[in-house]
Design a protein around this motif. Structure first.
Motif: not given
Length: 687
Positions: A525-526, A532-533, A555-557, A562-563
């Motif tokens: 989801k975002e 957000v996984y 969390y992954f951007k 950025d993870v």
């Protein structure tokens, strides 16, 4: 005999009953016992102990808790002369032996034929089993007066050590007994105030190193020899008012230079003070790029009090040019905790998990459900995935086994933020919190120090011990340079780490790649520019007897790469976790940015401490070491000239700065080149 059998059977049937005192046929609840004191359960037939001493200590503790003295009444050997049966009794049992000629002016006696006792059988392997217990006393019991009972007036070694700590921590000799409440003793103090006070009055007089024949000479000769070979060898001595040596600290140049590369996490190790060794030896130890222990300084101390530790920490900080570590690991010593708060008020301080977990047996073995409690406690500590889960599991354990009054467990929970993995994993600890790592760190000089080692012998063995450590590090450097571990997957990310990391650290990365086979991405989801996984891992608990699917949040951007993962393995150990690896492979990522490849674990960096020539690795002196040593000695002229005035200091600094710029050399004081252990600065905190 019939009564004895009936009483023993009754005791055996009540192995888990609450602790009560049988007094004139009435039960007297012990809730009035001093709060915070460890409460042992009532003795009963069938209880097992590892040895006679353990049984005796347990029964003495129970007697002190309930309010009666304990004596060894009788023993019986078998035909081979081995101890077979033993009886422990209330100290008021038996008849008075007052002689008739003294009947006019009789001496005091406590013997009133009390029948309370405990019978036990000793087996061939030393294990002791309680066969019968008699709980009824024919006299009043008073737990609050237990400290005045006979056989408890002497000051044991452990009490002496604790008194010294209490005295120094609280800064008051007049109130040592009252201060004992902090250690869970309070009113049931097992030694009389007068006895303890007499001992404390002599502490300052005894505050000096116990040097044997030749010890002082060996220390001075060693320091002189080291300084002749290398002027950067650092040592300091602390003297009392009578001129006796109290404490000594020293560090060679290799330790001082190595600290520049590995100053993120340090263990202040007092193992040799707490394991009954006569050697009053303490060390500062870290881990190098292979994950192996490396020495940052050591010393000999005369006490385990706040004043001593403050002196020692201050000397070490001065030796390291005022560069404090980012985090420090110690045992649970209260005096050490206060000293660290004084000298290092800003750093992260945690307790060694290995030290804590190895105390389980000594603190809880008396409990009838000891094995179940031990298994449950280890599950709660190691397998809790979140702070909330740990708190819930801990409370369940305390309630299930009625451990609310256990002072040791209460203290541990009150300080859970200092040692529980799930509470400390948000900071970098270089892998030094695991049982294996702590054990290797605390055994740095294993094989060179034992219970009979004198200071003179240790100084003579010191170089040999360090030589072995240096040889092992150089061998690991060579192995990492010439050999590499085969990848277990075809992913390019694994090859990145294979090319960059030392073999030992790459093996840790490989364990995460192997663990990837048990993980899969469940949902996404975002949330505030982050994806957000949920990554599910099929985990095994309870020695393989049960499987459980555990959800981790990643969390992954991707735009900024950025993870971060809720397991916090990267923040905690500097190793990418299997959950992040699982997500990156699903997203088709072929490589990770350099911020995820920490310089701390790299094998392609030449670290300064490997160039330092010291006495214990002259056997392997290289031309590079010889040149480094020559330049170091020649450059001492800068310090001699620059320290004479502010003007000269600036002249030297300007000269060095010009030289650094001409050859494009980074400034060693600006922190460049040091690993950054944060994964990203713009992410959201975990909930």
């Amino acid at each position: 005999m019939e009564d004895e059998t009936e009483q023993g059977r009754a005791s055996q049937e009540n192995t888990t009953m609450a602790i009560v005192v049988i007094q004139d046929g009435n039960k007297c609840d012990l809730d009035a016992s001093p709060k915070g004191k460890d409460v042992v359960e009532q003795p009963s037939a069938g209880m097992m102990f590892k040895c006679i001493d353990e049984l005796y200590e347990y029964y003495k503790t129970y007697g002190n808790q309930v309010g009666f003295p304990v004596f060894k009444k009788s023993t019986k050997n078998d035909k081979q002369g081995r101890l077979h049966f033993v009886t422990l009794s209330c100290g008021r049992g038996g008849k008075s032996r007052c002689k008739r000629e003294k009947s006019v002016n009789p001496s005091l006696t406590m013997k009133i034929e009390c029948n309370a006792k405990l019978n036990a059988r000793v087996y061939d392997d030393g294990v002791v089993r309680v066969t019968s217990v008699f709980l009824e006393h024919n006299h009043e019991l008073s737990p609050t007066r237990a400290r005045y009972l006979p056989r408890r007036r002497s000051v044991s070694t452990s009490i002496k050590r604790r008194r010294e700590k209490i005295d120094q921590v609280d800064g008051s000799v007049a109130e040592p007994i009252a201060s004992a409440a902090e250690y869970g003793e309070h009113e049931n103090e097992p030694s009389l105030e007068k006895v303890c006070q007499n001992y404390i009055d002599n502490i300052d007089k005894a505050r000096k190193l116990c040097l044997g024949v030749g010890d002082a000479g060996a220390i001075c000769n060693y320091f002189n020899r080291m300084q002749e070979q290398n002027s950067n060898f650092y040592y300091s001595m602390d003297f009392n008012e009578e001129g006796h040596i109290r404490n000594i600290f020293w560090a060679d140049e290799r330790s001082r230079v190595a600290y520049k590369s590995f100053n993120d996490v340090v263990t202040f190790d007092t193992t040799y003070l707490t394991n009954k060794h006569d050697m009053p030896y303490v060390t500062f130890v870290g881990v190098n790029h292979h994950g192996l222990p490396i020495l940052f300084g050591c010393g000999l101390v005369s006490g385990e009090d706040t004043e001593t530790y403050v002196w020692f920490l201050t000397q070490w900080l001065a030796c390291m040019c005022g560069n404090a570590p980012k985090a420090i690991i110690t045992d649970q010593d209260m005096a050490m905790r206060k000293a660290i708060e004084i000298v290092f008020p800003e750093i992260r301080h945690r307790w060694c998990l290995w030290h804590i977990m190895k105390k389980i047996s000594g603190k809880l073995s008396w409990h009838s459900n000891y094995e179940l409690i031990k298994t449950t406690l280890m599950h709660v500590v190691y397998d809790s995935m979140s702070k909330e889960e740990f708190d819930f599991n801990w409370d369940q354990m305390i309630q299930k086994y009625s451990l609310q009054s256990n002072a040791w467990l209460s203290t541990l929970y009150d300080n859970h933020h200092r040692w529980v993995p799930v509470y400390v994993k948000d900071s970098f600890w270089a892998g030094m919190s695991t049982t294996q790592r702590s054990e290797s760190v605390h055994a740095f000089f294993e094989g060179y120090v034992n219970s009979k080692t004198t200071i003179k012998q240790f100084v003579e063995r010191y170089d040999k011990a360090l030589k072995i450590k240096v040889e092992k590090e150089l061998q690991e450097d060579l192995n990492s340079f010439n050999y590499c571990c085969t990848c277990v997957s075809h992913y390019n990310i694994e090859k990145q780490f294979q090319q960059a990391y030392t073999n030992n650290k790459f093996k840790e990365i490989q364990e995460e790649f192997k663990g990837k086979m048990f993980c899969y991405v469940h949902s996404m989801k975002e949330e505030d520019d982050f994806g957000v996984y949920e990554v599910i891992e099929d985990m095994v608990f309870d020695n393989g007897s049960s499987n459980q699917k555990v959800c981790f949040t990643v969390y992954f951007k991707q735009a900024e790469f950025d993870v971060r993962c809720s397991c916090r393995l990267f923040e905690f150990q500097g190793i990418l976790c299997r959950h992040i690896i699982t997500l990156l492979t699903v997203k088709g990522v072929f490589s990770v940015p350099q911020k995820f490849i920490l310089p701390r674990w790299r094998k392609d960096l030449r670290r300064e401490h490997t160039k330092v020539k010291v006495s214990y690795n002259n056997w392997n002196t290289t031309p590079e070491m010889q040149r480094y040593d020559l330049i170091s000695k020649k450059s001492a002229v800068f310090g001699d000239f620059g320290c004479t005035s502010e003007e000269n200091t600036q002249i030297v600094l300007d000269f060095v700065e010009q030289f650094r710029q001409n050859f494009n050399i980074s400034d060693p004081l600006d922190g460049s080149g040091q690993p950054i252990f944060s994964v990203g600065g713009s992410g959201q905190p975990f909930q």
